[in-house]
Design a protein around this motif. Structure first.
Motif, PDB file in Angstrom:
ATOM      1  N   TYR A  21       0.864  -1.178   0.000  1.00 53.86           N
ATOM      2  CA  TYR A  21       0.000   0.000   0.000  1.00 53.86           C
ATOM      3  C   TYR A  21       0.909   1.240   0.000  1.00 53.86           C
ATOM      4  O   TYR A  21       2.104   1.146   0.302  1.00 53.86           O
ATOM      5  N   THR A  22       0.333   2.380  -0.315  1.00 55.57           N
ATOM      6  CA  THR A  22       1.163   3.573  -0.516  1.00 55.57           C
ATOM      7  C   THR A  22       2.045   3.874   0.695  1.00 55.57           C
ATOM      8  O   THR A  22       3.242   4.147   0.556  1.00 55.57           O
ATOM      9  N   ASP A  23       1.480   3.813   1.891  1.00 56.69           N
ATOM     10  CA  ASP A  23       2.279   4.169   3.072  1.00 56.69           C
ATOM     11  C   ASP A  23       3.381   3.140   3.357  1.00 56.69           C
ATOM     12  O   ASP A  23       4.292   3.399   4.140  1.00 56.69           O
ATOM     13  N   ASP A  24       3.313   1.968   2.716  1.00 60.09           N
ATOM     14  CA  ASP A  24       4.371   0.956   2.905  1.00 60.09           C
ATOM     15  C   ASP A  24       5.638   1.316   2.134  1.00 60.09           C
ATOM     16  O   ASP A  24       6.705   0.760   2.385  1.00 60.09           O
ATOM     17  N   ILE A  25       5.493   2.214   1.163  1.00 55.64           N
ATOM     18  CA  ILE A  25       6.618   2.516   0.266  1.00 55.64           C
ATOM     19  C   ILE A  25       7.572   3.497   0.945  1.00 55.64           C
ATOM     20  O   ILE A  25       7.153   4.532   1.473  1.00 55.64           O
ATOM     21  N   VAL A  26       8.851   3.138   0.953  1.00 54.59           N
ATOM     22  CA  VAL A  26       9.884   4.014   1.501  1.00 54.59           C
ATOM     23  C   VAL A  26      10.906   4.259   0.397  1.00 54.59           C
ATOM     24  O   VAL A  26      11.422   3.319  -0.199  1.00 54.59           O
ATOM     25  N   LEU A  27      11.153   5.515   0.082  1.00 55.83           N
ATOM     26  CA  LEU A  27      12.106   5.866  -0.967  1.00 55.83           C
ATOM     27  C   LEU A  27      13.354   6.478  -0.326  1.00 55.83           C
ATOM     28  O   LEU A  27      13.268   7.087   0.745  1.00 55.83           O
ATOM     29  N   PRO A  28      14.504   6.333  -0.973  1.00 60.24           N
ATOM     30  CA  PRO A  28      15.730   6.917  -0.411  1.00 60.24           C
ATOM     31  C   PRO A  28      15.578   8.430  -0.222  1.00 60.24           C
ATOM     32  O   PRO A  28      15.090   9.121  -1.110  1.00 60.24           O
ATOM     33  N   GLN A  50      10.784  -1.988   8.924  1.00 59.81           N
ATOM     34  CA  GLN A  50      10.219  -2.143   7.566  1.00 59.81           C
ATOM     35  C   GLN A  50       9.296  -3.364   7.463  1.00 59.81           C
ATOM     36  O   GLN A  50       9.166  -3.961   6.388  1.00 59.81           O
ATOM     37  N   LEU A  51       8.681  -3.717   8.559  1.00 63.00           N
ATOM     38  CA  LEU A  51       7.671  -4.791   8.523  1.00 63.00           C
ATOM     39  C   LEU A  51       6.316  -4.126   8.295  1.00 63.00           C
ATOM     40  O   LEU A  51       5.607  -3.761   9.233  1.00 63.00           O
ATOM     41  N   THR A  52       5.979  -3.941   7.024  1.00 57.32           N
ATOM     42  CA  THR A  52       4.812  -3.122   6.689  1.00 57.32           C
ATOM     43  C   THR A  52       3.514  -3.923   6.571  1.00 57.32           C
ATOM     44  O   THR A  52       2.482  -3.390   6.152  1.00 57.32           O
TER      45      THR A  52
END
Lengths: 459, 158
Positions: free
Chosen positions: A24-31, B32-34
């Motif tokens: 889901y969108t909030d799961d995405i982490v970008l550098p 990072q356990l989403t």
């Protein structure tokens, strides 16, 4: 017919969802990603005299703060409405700007005042607490009907009567009025189809990512409608060529309509990312969803249905005040008009129908299409009128429906049915469907039991 | 800042966290356990449900420091990690117990807490156990069937 009919078909997406690997969108982490918090108006209607961001800007971990003035100075347009419904007299629909952040005044609780971008979610929220806004609280109007009064507070200073548009459909009103005045019986009802919040379980979330090397933007957004959002955001808000923008809609945790529309936050994080040259993530808190996700319904309606002595419907008159909220959301004008007025023939041969709609701005969250969008409102009022009419005239409600059904037509050998409200139905056999439903529930027994229980006062 | 040692899905994590950091942010943003989701921020919706020392807690209103020295199991740690699924994960697929999937990890973790306490719950007991978990796609009937089906699977394997 198919190997799928009658078989249990397993969903292919379940494995990732049941193992926590959904994206889901909030799961995405970008550098290098930053986190945004949007300071919102706690007032339904308030002029913004000043905003002091100096203290917040100096806090450790704060990357940038932008206010409505910054947005206005950058000459960024508001988010557009995508459906124009002009006034009955031909005047153009009033579509006041819906800025990404407001500079002059807040028009509903939740209107965006400033965006704080920081190294983490907690700092962004802390810094927002340090922003001082001097509000001058103004009288608010929340009723769609009262908003049309001459002395109502103006949601948009330039718009008297708070009118977005008015609209009508069907037969001439004088013919409908005359049929109602001369009718054997008239059933009249007032309806308040209250506004509601869609409340998808995944809060809305958006990440703007500006790629400095290629001068290219990516927007990740929890959306039902990424293609149209790219068009609207590029062409109407940020003035970017579409080939320089990619909109990604990953797994979406429900929407029910509320994630179809182009929201201010999508354009805001995209623009902010270009300003700070880092990705910017915003995710709504639940209380924020209540005051920023498009609401549904908000119709206030007076309706009259006329019958002759045989119980045949002779006319229907519907007058609706449709609350638009403070701004026109993407498809909002279509809901009380083309999705509501066109459904008022229902299943009946009503020869004269007139629907009249007045759409007004109020100091509330913008509404838009939600589950059925206008069509449930139309069906509800129509069937309530038929049901009440039957009770008032002492006719069985099923019998009254049989009397008034459009006769069966297959749309092949017989033509489609032309309604009084623009639509042409392709085919239908309403009598058989209701007959079958009545058999399935054991209608006669059910009515007998109901009568019996009523006499014994147990129901 | 506080030094914490939290064992998540069998692996010990030693980290510095602020006193106010929520367990759900520790899991999602730090580890990072989403798979553990945030739906309401107020322990109303249950999307953030995880097991703490084997018992279900809502991680959105629980501090990371409170989990110091304790065992946390998230949806990512429910199956054995060798590719096979937990019976609850299989059952949710087989009984169409999910649509958008956002509430699913919380539903499954809450159900695993229930089945650990009550291997053969009645429909009423399942509904009672899941009362703090919301599904907005309105899939409750199939969610209940999924839990019943998982209970049968576990019992037949025992």
């Amino acid at each position: 017919m198919s190997k799928y009919i009658g078989e249990s078909v397993k969903r292919v997406e379940d494995k990732r969802f049941t193992t926590g690997k959904g994206r889901y969108t909030d799961d995405i982490v970008l550098p290098g990603m930053t986190y945004a918090y949007i300071l919102r108006s706690p007032h339904a209607h308030a002029r913004i005299n000043s905003i002091d961001t100096a203290k917040a800007k100096n806090m450790d971990g704060v990357v940038a703060i932008f206010t409505g003035k910054d947005i206005a100075n950058a000459e960024i347009n508001g988010v557009p409405c995508g459906w124009q419904v002009d006034f009955k007299n031909g005047d153009t629909m009033h579509e006041p700007p819906h800025p990404l952040l407001v500079a002059d005044k807040a028009r509903h609780v939740g209107d965006g005042i400033a965006i704080v971008i920081a190294e983490d979610r907690y700092i962004a929220r802390d810094a927002a607490d340090e922003i001082e806004v001097d509000y001058e609280i103004l009288d608010a109007v929340v009723s769609p009907e009262k908003a049309a009064a001459a002395d109502a507070p103006r949601v948009h200073d330039e718009l008297p009567n708070n009118m977005a548009f008015d609209w009508s459909l069907g037969n001439p009103i004088d013919e409908v009025d005359a049929a109602i005045e001369s009718a054997h019986h008239v059933t009249s009802l007032d309806f308040v189809n209250q506004r509601l919040v869609a409340n998808a379980i995944e809060p809305r979330s958006a990440i703007g990512h500006y790629d400095t090397t290629n001068d290219h933007y990516t927007l990740y957004t929890s959306s039902q409608n990424p293609h149209l959002i790219r068009l609207l955001m590029c062409a109407f808000v940020l003035n970017l060529p579409e080939h320089k923008v990619r909109v990604v809609s990953p797994d979406v945790g429900g929407g029910f309509g509320s994630k179809i529309f182009h929201y201010t936050e999508e354009a805001l994080v995209t623009w902010c990312s270009g300003q700070i040259k880092r990705p910017v993530k915003w995710t709504a808190e639940r209380s924020e969803s209540f005051v920023t996700d498009a609401h549904g319904r908000d119709h206030v309606t007076k309706a009259d249905m006329a019958f002759d002595q045989d119980g045949k419907i002779t006319a229907l008159r519907v007058k609706t005040y449709a609350g638009m909220g403070a701004y026109l959301s993407t498809f909002a004008p279509a809901v009380p008009t083309y999705l509501h007025g066109t459904l008022l023939q229902g299943l009946y041969t009503t020869p004269l129908i007139n629907v009249d709609v007045v759409a007004t701005f109020t100091n509330t969250v913008a509404v838009d299409a939600y589950r059925g969008a206008g069509r449930p409102e139309a069906t509800y009022l129509l069937e309530r009128l038929v049901e009440n009419g039957a009770h008032e005239m002492g006719i069985d409600p099923a019998e009254l429906r049989f009397k008034n059904f459009i006769p069966a037509f297959d749309g092949v050998d017989q033509p489609g049915y032309q309604t009084q409200v623009a639509l042409q139905y392709d085919s239908g056999n309403y009598e058989e469907v209701l007959k079958k439903a009545l058999e399935m529930v054991g209608y006669d027994d059910l009515r007998a039991q109901q009568k019996n229980a009523s006499e014994r006062r147990t129901l | 800042m506080n030094q914490v040692s939290i064992t998540v899905n069998g692996k010990k994590h030693e980290r510095e966290v602020s006193s106010r950091m929520l367990l759900v942010h520790f899991l999602r943003d730090v580890l990072q356990l989403t798979g553990t989701h945030i739906g309401c921020d107020t322990s109303s919706c249950g999307a953030c449900t995880v097991l703490l020392d084997g018992k279900a807690v809502k991680a959105c209103t629980f501090l990371a420091v409170q989990a110091d020295g304790r065992q946390v199991t998230t949806i990512e740690g429910l199956s054995d990690g060798n590719g096979s699924l937990h019976p609850l994960q299989e059952a949710f697929n087989e009984c169409h117990g999910l649509q958008c999937g956002f509430c699913t990890p919380g539903m499954i973790m809450m159900a695993s807490d229930l089945l650990a306490r009550n291997a053969s719950p009645s429909e009423g007991e399942i509904r009672h156990a899941l009362e703090g978990n919301f599904c907005r796609c309105t899939g409750y009937h199939n969610i209940v069937r999924s839990v019943q089906h998982a209970a049968e699977k576990i019992q037949s394997n025992a």
